[in-house]
Design a protein around this motif. Structure first.
Motif, PDB file in Angstrom:
ATOM      1  N   ILE A 120       0.820  -1.216   0.000  1.00 49.85           N
ATOM      2  CA  ILE A 120       0.000   0.000   0.000  1.00 49.85           C
ATOM      3  C   ILE A 120       0.856   1.269   0.000  1.00 49.85           C
ATOM      4  N   HIS A 121       2.006   1.235   0.664  1.00 43.12           N
ATOM      5  CA  HIS A 121       2.856   2.426   0.732  1.00 43.12           C
ATOM      6  C   HIS A 121       3.511   2.740  -0.609  1.00 43.12           C
ATOM      7  N   ASN A 122       3.556   1.760  -1.506  1.00 44.15           N
ATOM      8  CA  ASN A 122       4.149   1.993  -2.825  1.00 44.15           C
ATOM      9  C   ASN A 122       3.281   2.894  -3.703  1.00 44.15           C
ATOM     10  N   PHE A 123       1.992   2.991  -3.357  1.00 47.88           N
ATOM     11  CA  PHE A 123       1.056   3.713  -4.214  1.00 47.88           C
ATOM     12  C   PHE A 123       0.409   4.921  -3.540  1.00 47.88           C
ATOM     13  N   TYR A 124       0.622   5.039  -2.236  1.00 47.56           N
ATOM     14  CA  TYR A 124      -0.017   6.141  -1.513  1.00 47.56           C
ATOM     15  C   TYR A 124       0.624   7.466  -1.904  1.00 47.56           C
ATOM     16  N   GLU A 203       3.568  -0.741 -10.608  1.00 45.76           N
ATOM     17  CA  GLU A 203       4.966  -0.331 -10.717  1.00 45.76           C
ATOM     18  C   GLU A 203       5.058   1.175 -10.836  1.00 45.76           C
ATOM     19  N   ASN A 204       6.177   1.701 -10.355  1.00 44.14           N
ATOM     20  CA  ASN A 204       6.455   3.142 -10.407  1.00 44.14           C
ATOM     21  C   ASN A 204       5.334   3.977  -9.775  1.00 44.14           C
ATOM     22  N   GLY A 205       4.777   3.468  -8.680  1.00 41.85           N
ATOM     23  CA  GLY A 205       3.728   4.200  -7.979  1.00 41.85           C
ATOM     24  C   GLY A 205       2.354   4.090  -8.596  1.00 41.85           C
ATOM     25  N   GLN A 206       2.233   3.353  -9.697  1.00 42.06           N
ATOM     26  CA  GLN A 206       0.958   3.235 -10.395  1.00 42.06           C
ATOM     27  C   GLN A 206       0.297   1.894 -10.064  1.00 42.06           C
ATOM     28  N   LEU A 207      -0.821   1.959  -9.375  1.00 40.09           N
ATOM     29  CA  LEU A 207      -1.560   0.750  -9.031  1.00 40.09           C
ATOM     30  C   LEU A 207      -2.081   0.065 -10.292  1.00 40.09           C
ATOM     31  N   LYS A 208      -2.026  -1.268 -10.301  1.00 39.52           N
ATOM     32  CA  LYS A 208      -2.568  -2.035 -11.427  1.00 39.52           C
ATOM     33  C   LYS A 208      -3.584  -3.077 -10.981  1.00 39.52           C
ATOM     34  N   GLU A 221      -6.681   1.211 -11.344  1.00 38.22           N
ATOM     35  CA  GLU A 221      -5.460   1.998 -11.471  1.00 38.22           C
ATOM     36  C   GLU A 221      -5.400   3.187 -10.525  1.00 38.22           C
ATOM     37  N   ALA A 222      -6.450   3.393  -9.736  1.00 36.20           N
ATOM     38  CA  ALA A 222      -6.442   4.526  -8.799  1.00 36.20           C
ATOM     39  C   ALA A 222      -7.540   4.324  -7.771  1.00 36.20           C
TER      40      ALA A 222
END
Length: 298
Positions: A120-124, A203-208, A221-222
């Motif tokens: 979760i912290h990768n995308f927050y 990847e790169n902060g973008q949720l998939k 994606e968001a």
């Protein structure tokens, strides 16, 4: 040196409080550990003339404003303790330094407590957010996930729906919604998934992808998170300040707390947590400090 006021915390509230104090001809020290809550934020919104500004640029412009006034001292230090004694506040920092001030303004803000979900912290702050007022406009046409966690989840979903009604709610197996709330959501054709979440991937902060423990997947994606918030620093509790039912520091309209000489402004005292509101609360606390100095000495 005995300062007129020590401002603890250099977010928008502390910065604006320092500006008002400096322009009020007070000797003020701003103590900030340079770890703002909005460090993960790409842009800040809803502040007229500053809409879309990067937080780092906002702080840079704020420091430039403060440096115009000789009474303002800025120290990038983490405060570890505050002790009132003999009508003076003794302030200790992690670097081992000590400062003294006649008054203090607590503007240490809040911190987000995110659900315990892998990834979760990768995308927050990049594709997952907590405030629809801050990021709802940018996500108005994007199918959303809403991760519900806590008693205010239903309120959060309602707010998000102002910008976007294409929402899937994930409760992560928690009892975050009442039967009545679920009925309302069903009538609004908002899907609720109660399966526990295994991890969030992208990847790169973008949720998939949202992966569930039962093997199912949801492609989004968001989205938004019903993040909990708590005081970023322990000083309110340590000093014995009176708190509100929401856990904020209780103040009067000019930032005065339940203890004489201690003022508070910003997210840790008032809400909702917005840049412009925090700056305003810091300004009011500084006006309270100056007003009380004038009343005592005139």
């Amino acid at each position: 040196m005995l300062y007129d006021c020590a401002v603890i915390g250099g977010g928008p509230a502390g910065l604006n409080a320092s500006l008002v104090l400096g322009r009020g001809r007070k000797e003020v020290i701003l103590l900030d550990d340079d770890a703002p809550r909005n460090a993960v934020t790409q842009e800040s919104h809803n502040f007229i003339t500053r809409d879309g500004i990067e937080p780092v640029e906002f702080r840079k412009a704020a420091y430039a404003d403060l440096k115009k006034y000789p009474g303002i001292v800025i120290q990038k230090e983490r405060v570890t303790d505050i002790n009132p004694a003999d009508a003076v506040f003794h302030i200790q920092t992690e670097a081992g330094k000590n400062y003294e001030a006649k008054t203090i303004i607590l503007s240490t803000g809040l911190k987000d407590v995110l659900p315990d979900i892998e990834g979760i912290h990768n995308f927050y702050g990049t594709s997952l957010f907590s405030c629809p007022f801050c990021d709802g406009w940018e996500l108005k046409d994007t199918p959303l996930i809403f991760i519900a966690d806590g008693a205010f989840s239903f309120h959060g979903v309602k707010m998000v729906s102002n910008w976007n009604k294409n929402i899937v709610i994930c409760t992560n197996g928690k009892e975050s919604l009442s039967p009545e709330q679920r009925d309302i959501l069903a009538k609004k054709q908002i899907e609720v998934i109660d399966d526990e979440i295994l991890r969030l991937q992208g990847e790169n902060g973008q949720l998939k992808t949202v992966q569930f423990k039962n093997g199912k997947e949801l492609h989004k994606e968001a989205g938004f998170i019903s993040a909990k918030m708590e005081q970023a620093a322990p000083f309110a509790e340590r000093l014995g300040l009176e708190l509100t039912d929401m856990g904020g520091i209780k103040t009067d309209p000019y930032g005065r707390t339940s203890i004489k000489g201690i003022y508070a402004g910003g997210d840790n005292a008032a809400g909702p947590p917005q840049l412009v509101i925090a700056a305003s609360e810091g300004s009011k606390a500084a006006i309270g400090v100056i007003t009380d100095f004038v009343e005592e000495t005139f």
